[in-house]
Design a protein around this motif. Structure first.
Motif, PDB file in Angstrom:
ATOM      1  N   UNK A   1       0.795  -1.224   0.015  1.00 29.08           N
ATOM      2  CA  UNK A   1       0.414  -0.207  -0.021  1.00 29.08           C
ATOM      3  C   UNK A   1       0.875   0.844  -0.324  1.00 29.08           C
ATOM      4  N   UNK A   2       0.746   2.249  -0.915  1.00 32.35           N
ATOM      5  CA  UNK A   2       1.189   3.144  -1.113  1.00 32.35           C
ATOM      6  C   UNK A   2       0.886   4.332  -0.288  1.00 32.35           C
ATOM      7  N   UNK A   3      -0.586   4.422  -0.457  1.00 31.92           N
ATOM      8  CA  UNK A   3      -0.964   6.158   0.806  1.00 31.92           C
ATOM      9  C   UNK A   3      -2.337   5.520   0.808  1.00 31.92           C
ATOM     10  N   UNK A   4      -3.320   6.519   1.751  1.00 30.15           N
ATOM     11  CA  UNK A   4      -4.106   6.904   1.065  1.00 30.15           C
ATOM     12  C   UNK A   4      -4.905   8.221   1.441  1.00 30.15           C
ATOM     13  N   UNK A   5      -5.180   8.354   0.296  1.00 29.03           N
ATOM     14  CA  UNK A   5      -5.918   9.448  -0.400  1.00 29.03           C
ATOM     15  C   UNK A   5      -7.707   9.897  -0.259  1.00 29.03           C
ATOM     16  N   UNK A   6      -8.052  10.892   0.783  1.00 28.04           N
ATOM     17  CA  UNK A   6      -8.741  12.075   0.766  1.00 28.04           C
ATOM     18  C   UNK A   6      -9.576  13.068  -0.465  1.00 28.04           C
ATOM     19  N   UNK A   7     -10.700  12.669  -0.522  1.00 29.43           N
ATOM     20  CA  UNK A   7     -11.420  14.073  -1.696  1.00 29.43           C
ATOM     21  C   UNK A   7     -11.652  15.019  -0.786  1.00 29.43           C
ATOM     22  N   UNK A   8     -11.652  15.558  -0.865  1.00 24.56           N
ATOM     23  CA  UNK A   8     -11.669  16.738  -0.834  1.00 24.56           C
ATOM     24  C   UNK A   8     -12.778  18.125  -1.703  1.00 24.56           C
ATOM     25  N   UNK A   9     -13.475  18.771  -1.004  1.00 22.14           N
ATOM     26  CA  UNK A   9     -14.258  19.434  -2.058  1.00 22.14           C
ATOM     27  C   UNK A   9     -13.235  21.104  -2.306  1.00 22.14           C
ATOM     28  N   UNK A  10     -12.248  21.597  -1.583  1.00 25.19           N
ATOM     29  CA  UNK A  10     -10.943  22.634  -1.752  1.00 25.19           C
ATOM     30  C   UNK A  10     -10.433  22.216  -0.796  1.00 25.19           C
ATOM     31  N   UNK A  11      -9.016  21.664  -1.514  1.00 24.33           N
ATOM     32  CA  UNK A  11      -7.409  21.681  -0.712  1.00 24.33           C
ATOM     33  C   UNK A  11      -6.738  22.654  -0.383  1.00 24.33           C
TER      34      UNK A  11
END
Length: 127
Positions: A74-84
């Motif tokens: 596993x490389x990383x865990x990504x979270x989706x966001x509206x405004x980075x």
């Protein structure tokens, strides 16, 4: 066949520090918390707004995860966001290092990386 990701399991080195990070800093909702006497282990179920979950475990004497240089797995865990920008600034205000925001050359979406208390690489990915 597959409908989505139900949960991601993370083993932390300091349960209270990681609980604070994922619940208070990242704002994930606590679903359930339990202590398993036979394993001397806590399990914390956390919910993201889309229904996916993070299971946070505490186990004593586990080896540190190899991250740099990156290892297989596993490389990383990504979270989706509206405004980075808003989320990155919130993390910086809490003394969490955030890499410079970049643009994915293929998708043209903005993203950045930061780490959890155990140096697990986490990504913010703007939708």
């Amino acid at each position: 066949m597959l409908k989505g990701i139900h949960h991601v399991a993370i083993i932390c080195s300091n349960y209270e520090v990681s609980k604070y990070f994922y619940h208070e800093v990242l704002g994930l909702k606590i679903i359930a918390e339990s202590y398993r006497q036979e394993r001397d282990s806590y399990k914390l179920d956390l919910a993201l707004p889309d229904g996916s979950q993070i299971e946070l475990f505490s186990f004593n004497d586990r080896p540190k995860r190899p991250s740099y240089p990156e290892a297989h797995g596993l490389r990383h865990l990504a979270f989706c966001v509206e405004n980075i920008d808003v989320i990155a600034e919130r993390l910086l205000q809490q003394n969490i290092s955030v890499e410079p925001i970049r643009v994915d050359e293929l998708t043209k979406k903005r993203y950045t990386f930061f780490s959890d208390p155990d140096d697990l690489p986490l990504e913010l990915y703007e939708q």
